[in-house]
Design an enzyme around this catalytic site. Structure first.
Site, PDB file in Angstrom:
ATOM      1  CB  THR A  96      -0.935   0.004   1.224  1.00  0.00           C
ATOM      2  OG1 THR A  96      -0.142  -0.083   2.415  1.00  0.00           O
ATOM      3  CG2 THR A  96      -1.897  -1.165   1.174  1.00  0.00           C
ATOM      4  CG  ASP A 164       4.495  -8.205  13.476  1.00  0.00           C
ATOM      5  OD1 ASP A 164       4.567  -7.342  14.369  1.00  0.00           O
ATOM      6  OD2 ASP A 164       4.851  -7.985  12.297  1.00  0.00           O
ATOM      7  CG  ASP A 169       6.728   2.058  12.838  1.00  0.00           C
ATOM      8  OD1 ASP A 169       7.109   2.247  14.005  1.00  0.00           O
ATOM      9  OD2 ASP A 169       7.494   1.683  11.930  1.00  0.00           O
ATOM     10  CB  THR A 195       7.589  -9.541  16.994  1.00  0.00           C
ATOM     11  OG1 THR A 195       6.519  -9.659  16.043  1.00  0.00           O
ATOM     12  CG2 THR A 195       8.125 -10.915  17.341  1.00  0.00           C
ATOM     13  CG  PHE A 199       3.157   3.746  17.621  1.00  0.00           C
ATOM     14  CD1 PHE A 199       2.803   4.758  18.504  1.00  0.00           C
ATOM     15  CD2 PHE A 199       2.225   3.336  16.675  1.00  0.00           C
ATOM     16  CE1 PHE A 199       1.557   5.360  18.451  1.00  0.00           C
ATOM     17  CE2 PHE A 199       0.974   3.932  16.602  1.00  0.00           C
ATOM     18  CZ  PHE A 199       0.639   4.944  17.498  1.00  0.00           C
ATOM     19  CB  THR A 233      11.003  -5.719  15.918  1.00  0.00           C
ATOM     20  OG1 THR A 233       9.900  -4.816  15.744  1.00  0.00           O
ATOM     21  CG2 THR A 233      10.477  -7.108  16.255  1.00  0.00           C
ATOM     22  CB  THR A 270      12.013  -4.640   7.426  1.00  0.00           C
ATOM     23  OG1 THR A 270      11.200  -3.529   7.834  1.00  0.00           O
ATOM     24  CG2 THR A 270      12.837  -4.246   6.212  1.00  0.00           C
ATOM     25  N   GLY A 271       9.404  -5.892   8.839  1.00  0.00           N
ATOM     26  CA  GLY A 271       8.789  -6.419  10.056  1.00  0.00           C
ATOM     27  C   GLY A 271       8.328  -7.854   9.878  1.00  0.00           C
ATOM     28  CG  ASP A 272       5.432  -8.508   7.076  1.00  0.00           C
ATOM     29  OD1 ASP A 272       4.687  -8.420   8.075  1.00  0.00           O
ATOM     30  OD2 ASP A 272       5.322  -7.780   6.079  1.00  0.00           O
TER      31      ASP A 272
END
Length: 346
Positions: A96, A164, A169, A195, A199, A233, A270-272
């Site tokens: 998105t 997660d 964020d 994780t 925020f 993370t 990157t979080g995934d």
């Protein structure tokens, strides 16, 4: 981990908790799979006979182009020996963050229920070692995810729920505000591993996090709610040149701080990716090898992001998508790097 976020929705606070689904998921008795005990015994046997490290049901987003959600998690898990069964919470053309938008569909809770019922009908729920969840795309979907967790737990009592909690964020909420309360009240108490980013940690605990001491208070607050392991993370405090990760285990008895060089740029997925790497490495190393698991996960992540950033700078990766396939060797075997520092905190 800024770019793994997009719009999601959740159940408004105050509504009843999601229904508890039996092992048969509401199916007619004639369609019910084998008895529960037989299903449990099959869980361990199936993975051992197949030579797999485990089997993960991964409920996240999917994009046709790029590597976010299940596209970012599946390959790393497979490279570490895990079978992965993905359920796509959304099916989008692209993530998105693209300026011209995206097209696609959002899976609803009823559709998730139907998929799980199909697994139940064929006696396919008893082999899971992990449930991994990320991007949630609709109001009903989180309710069905929690019901799915209950179903899997009945069949696989040792199942690890790796969550997660995608909420937002850098001070920006990407989901309806009522979804925060759902995570606080219903998801946190049943998660094995969380994780969050900085925020999200603040949202889940109500504690402002601006230094190491406040971060540890917030981590402890989640442990008090029942979470065994919490991995923060990304942190915005500390040395500006470093990216910090904090991992708190065993209710806070062990806390590790990981420092790694910060790479400038905006990287989607990157979080995934780090969630999948943490699942794989911590599972393979176990509690006694947590320091090495964290180092390896962060080293692989750093290698992927650096290769992606270098390609962007060279003009060969104009879309900025993670170069996951090109980094497969660094994912499978984490590069040795003195730049990744893991420290055990008192």
């Amino acid at each position: 981990s800024t770019a793994r976020r997009a719009q999601r929705s959740g159940r408004p606070a105050g509504r009843p908790a999601p229904r508890q689904r039996s092992l048969c998921g509401g199916l007619p008795a004639a369609s019910c799979p084998l008895p529960l005990q037989a299903t449990r015994s099959r869980a361990m046997a199936a993975n051992l006979l197949a030579g797999a490290a485990g089997r993960v049901l991964s409920i996240q987003s999917h994009t046709v182009r790029g590597y976010v959600g299940n596209k970012a998690a599946t390959l790393p898990l497979q490279l570490h020996g895990f079978d992965v069964d993905p359920i796509n919470s959304v099916q989008f053309s692209n993530h998105t963050g693209y300026a011209k938008g995206w097209r696609g569909d959002v899976l609803n809770g009823g559709q998730l229920d139907a998929l799980v019922s199909g697994l139940l009908q064929n006696d396919l729920v008893g082999h899971y070692t992990h449930l991994l969840t990320g991007y949630i795309g609709s109001v009903s979907f989180l309710q069905s995810v929690l019901a799915t967790l209950q179903t899997l737990k009945e069949a696989c009592p040792d199942l690890i729920y790796f969550c997660d909690p995608v909420l937002g964020d850098k001070g920006k909420l990407y989901v309806p505000e009522e979804l925060v309360q759902v995570y606080r009240d219903q998801v946190v108490p049943v998660a094995s591993v969380l994780t969050p980013n900085q925020f999200e940690l603040e949202l889940l605990t109500g504690i402002e996090v601006n230094d190491l001491a406040s971060a540890r208070r917030a981590l402890s607050a989640l442990h008090d709610r029942g979470v065994g392991t919490v991995v923060l993370t990304s942190c915005e405090f500390g040395d500006s040149g470093d990216l910090l990760l904090l991992a708190s285990l065993e209710g806070g008895k062990q806390v590790f701080r990981v420092r790694q060089p910060r790479i400038d740029g905006h990287f989607t997925g990157t979080g995934d990716l780090i969630a999948a790497l943490l699942l794989a490495r911590t599972s393979l190393h176990g509690a006694s090898g947590m320091a090495e698991a964290l180092r390896e996960a962060c080293a692989s992540m750093h290698a992927v992001v650096k290769r992606t950033a270098d390609a962007i700078a060279a003009g060969s990766n104009p879309s900025g998508e993670l170069l996951l396939v090109q980094s497969r060797r660094d994912i499978e075997r984490a590069p040795s790097s003195k730049m990744i520092e893991v420290e055990s905190l008192e």
